[in-house]
Structures are given as C-alpha cells and as structure tokens.
Design an enzyme around this catalytic site. Structure first.
Site, PDB file in Angstrom:
ATOM      1  N   HIS A  59       0.164   0.454  -7.558  1.00 18.15           N
ATOM      2  CA  HIS A  59       1.383   0.252  -8.342  1.00 18.15           C
ATOM      3  C   HIS A  59       1.537   1.317  -9.426  1.00 18.15           C
ATOM      4  O   HIS A  59       2.281   1.113 -10.385  1.00 18.15           O
ATOM      5  CB  HIS A  59       1.370  -1.126  -8.995  1.00 18.15           C
ATOM      6  CG  HIS A  59       1.301  -2.251  -8.021  1.00 18.15           C
ATOM      7  ND1 HIS A  59       2.305  -2.515  -7.113  1.00 18.15           N
ATOM      8  CD2 HIS A  59       0.327  -3.178  -7.785  1.00 18.15           C
ATOM      9  CE1 HIS A  59       1.973  -3.555  -6.374  1.00 18.15           C
ATOM     10  NE2 HIS A  59       0.770  -3.980  -6.753  1.00 18.15           N
ATOM     11  N   HIS A 221       5.026  -6.544  -3.762  1.00 15.99           N
ATOM     12  CA  HIS A 221       4.211  -6.368  -2.563  1.00 15.99           C
ATOM     13  C   HIS A 221       4.991  -6.680  -1.289  1.00 15.99           C
ATOM     14  O   HIS A 221       4.430  -6.663  -0.204  1.00 15.99           O
ATOM     15  CB  HIS A 221       2.986  -7.300  -2.602  1.00 15.99           C
ATOM     16  CG  HIS A 221       2.153  -7.159  -3.820  1.00 15.99           C
ATOM     17  ND1 HIS A 221       2.354  -7.919  -4.952  1.00 15.99           N
ATOM     18  CD2 HIS A 221       1.115  -6.341  -4.100  1.00 15.99           C
ATOM     19  CE1 HIS A 221       1.466  -7.573  -5.877  1.00 15.99           C
ATOM     20  NE2 HIS A 221       0.703  -6.633  -5.385  1.00 15.99           N
TER      21      HIS A 221
END
Length: 334
Positions: A59, A221
């Site tokens: 991320h 996700h």
C-alpha cells in the site's frame, strides 16, 4: 486481462528491498530495525510519546512512508497485504519507546487487530505502556451503527498526521490518544475502483471487474463496495461519493474540513484534480469550507486504478496538529 508487468527481482524479496530503497532515499533519517522489515527514525527525543503505525505492505507509501518528524516514529511492515507479526511489532515498539508510552495507529483489519493486540500484551509484560487507535473511515464497509466493523483506508493519513503532531507536542499518552481518537471519529472516506491491482508474488489480480464497469466503495484490497455499475463521468462519480461521505458523520453547513483525494495506484494526477474540483463544488454548495486539500498517493493497492475521497471535520485543535510542519519520504509540510 493479462498479468501486469512489474519491475521486480525475486517477488518474495519485495518487502525487504522496498525498505532498503526507502532507507537509502531518506539519507540517514530512517534505519531498518536490526535487519528486519521495520523502519524507525534514527533520532527520537528522550521523553517523547512515541507513535507507531504499520500494516501490510503493498500500500506504499502507507505506512513506512509516513515515518518522520511530527509524524510516526516507526512502522513494522508485514508481507504484501498481510499484517506484521506480533514479535516484529513488539521489537518496533521497544525501539521507539522513550519512556512515555507508545500510541499505535493502524487500519481496522482482523489480522492487524489480532497481531497488534498480542504485541501490546507482550509490551505490557516488559513495561511498555501502549494505547491503540484503529482507523475505520470507510463508510462503504458497514453501516454507521456498526462503525467499528469498517475498514481503514486513506483516512489513515489524516489520523497519522494529527496523531504525529500531538505526539511531538504533548507529553501525556492519554492526551495523545484523545486527540487521535477525535481525528479518527471525524474522518470519513470512500473509494471507487476502475481496475484491479495485483499480488507481486503471484502476479494475479486481486479481483475481476469488466472493462466498462466501476465499483463504488470497493476496499483497498478489492473488498466489495456498495454498487457495481457502468462507468460514467467523473463529476457524477465524485458527487455520489461525496454525498455519501457527507451524510455519514454527518457534515453540515458551517463546517470546515480537510480534503484528501488519494490515488489507489494507477490513476493520473489529471483525473484526481478533476475529481478534487468537483468535490470543492459540492462542498461549497453545501456551505462547507475547505481548509486544505491534499492530492496524491497516500494509500495505494499496487496498480489498482481508482481513487478515494476523504473528509475530516476540523476544529481548532485538529487543524493545529494537521497543519504542523512535518517531513517524511512521502509527505512534507513546511
């Protein structure tokens, strides 16, 4: 849709190598923790309340990119899309603790919750006092009456920024915790996905989305959102997302907010600025003032195409810590 092209060496080494690159890029301000997948500031003042952030890798720049003065003091980094282990979190807690306790801030995911809680229990056994703030800003993840079930997405950044300022200035862990909770409770976000990212080790995409469709509210996700539909223009998407965010707190006329438009990985600056423009129009029409706007990559999901919008409702205290000078790899403010 084929597998995305990526510039990697051995995919199993991506976390180790990204931390090597991060510490090299920071010119001595950060160090790797004893050869492990965690970064800490090289200089942390004695007697400081420490701020620990962390979570799964993949991320970037969240979380290690926000370690620096008036931001976080350290970040344990899990494998891609996986929580850091309790022993890694504990070792990072030990590295940043300066005797005033450690505030831990991270996104609200089951694996992170479990591992950070275990680490906090182990830290207590060795005399390190901790407090925890889980960020749950994603309004699409659960209804308001189940807010503690919501995911943490790009609103993590605003909470980290405020908590970092408070931890640099306040000498009491409970006070830093209070400010960070206020920041969390006044922050709301929503994302939109246009195309999937991938898992570096396998190259497989995290979800399937037809070429002509988008998903409103999808998680970082690829977790389900609130609606999948044919793609439409930027103004319509931005207005729908902003309206849903505004209704959730709720925000109202006379409020002052900070706005974050976050790139989920493969969205251009052009697109983000077009969306930022529309969000400003919507807020002005509602009588809501924008104190500041941040546009860029804060929490990504590899090459996922899409963006998220975050609003934080401000008061004088939150504004002060949000605006404090800060310096890190991913974010600096004079």
């Amino acid at each position: 849709m084929g597998k995305p092209k990526k510039l990697l060496n051995n995919p199993v080494d991506v976390v180790t190598e990204l931390i090597d690159g991060l510490t090299a890029a920071c010119g001595g301000d950060l160090r790797r923790l004893d050869g492990r997948n965690a970064v800490v500031r090289t200089e942390i003042a004695d007697g400081k309340v420490a701020l620990l952030i962390g979570g799964g890798s993949g991320h970037e720049p969240m979380f290690p990119g926000f370690v620096g003065p008036n931001l976080a003091d350290g970040a344990p980094c899990g494998e891609v899309f996986a929580a850091p282990t309790p022993d890694l979190i504990l070792d990072t807690l030990s590295a940043v603790d300066r005797g005033r306790g450690v505030l831990m801030v991270y996104g609200n995911y089951a694996g992170d919750n479990m591992n950070f809680d275990i680490a906090a229990e182990l830290a207590e056994e060795v005399g390190i006092v901790t407090r925890t703030v889980r960020v749950w800003d994603d309004v699409a993840a659960a209804p308001l009456d189940r807010i503690t079930d919501r995911r943490g997405i790009a609103g993590d950044f605003f909470v980290i920024k405020v908590a970092g300022g408070a931890a640099a200035e306040l000498s009491d862990l409970d006070e830093v915790y209070r400010v960070a909770v206020k920041a969390r409770d006044n922050t709301r976000s929503m994302g939109v996905a246009l195309a999937a990212g991938s898992i570096p080790e396998t190259g497989e995409r995290t979800f399937e989305l037809p070429e002509d469709e988008i998903e409103i509210g999808m998680g970082a996700h690829g977790e389900p959102g609130i609606a999948r539909r044919k793609i439409t223009d930027a103004d319509a998407i931005a207005e729908e997302m902003t309206d849903r965010i505004l209704a959730d707190l709720p925000f109202s006329a006379g409020d002052e907010v900070a706005l974050l438009v976050n790139n989920l990985g493969a969205t251009t600056c052009m697109e983000m600025l077009i969306v930022a423009r529309k969000v400003h129009h919507v807020l002005k029409a509602r009588g809501i003032a924008v104190h500041r706007t941040d546009v860029g990559s804060f929490l990504t999901c590899q090459e996922m195409a899409g963006l998220s919008i975050t609003l934080m409702k401000l008061d004088g205290e939150l504004k002060r810590y949000l605006d404090m000078p800060a310096r890190s790899f991913a974010y600096s403010r004079a």
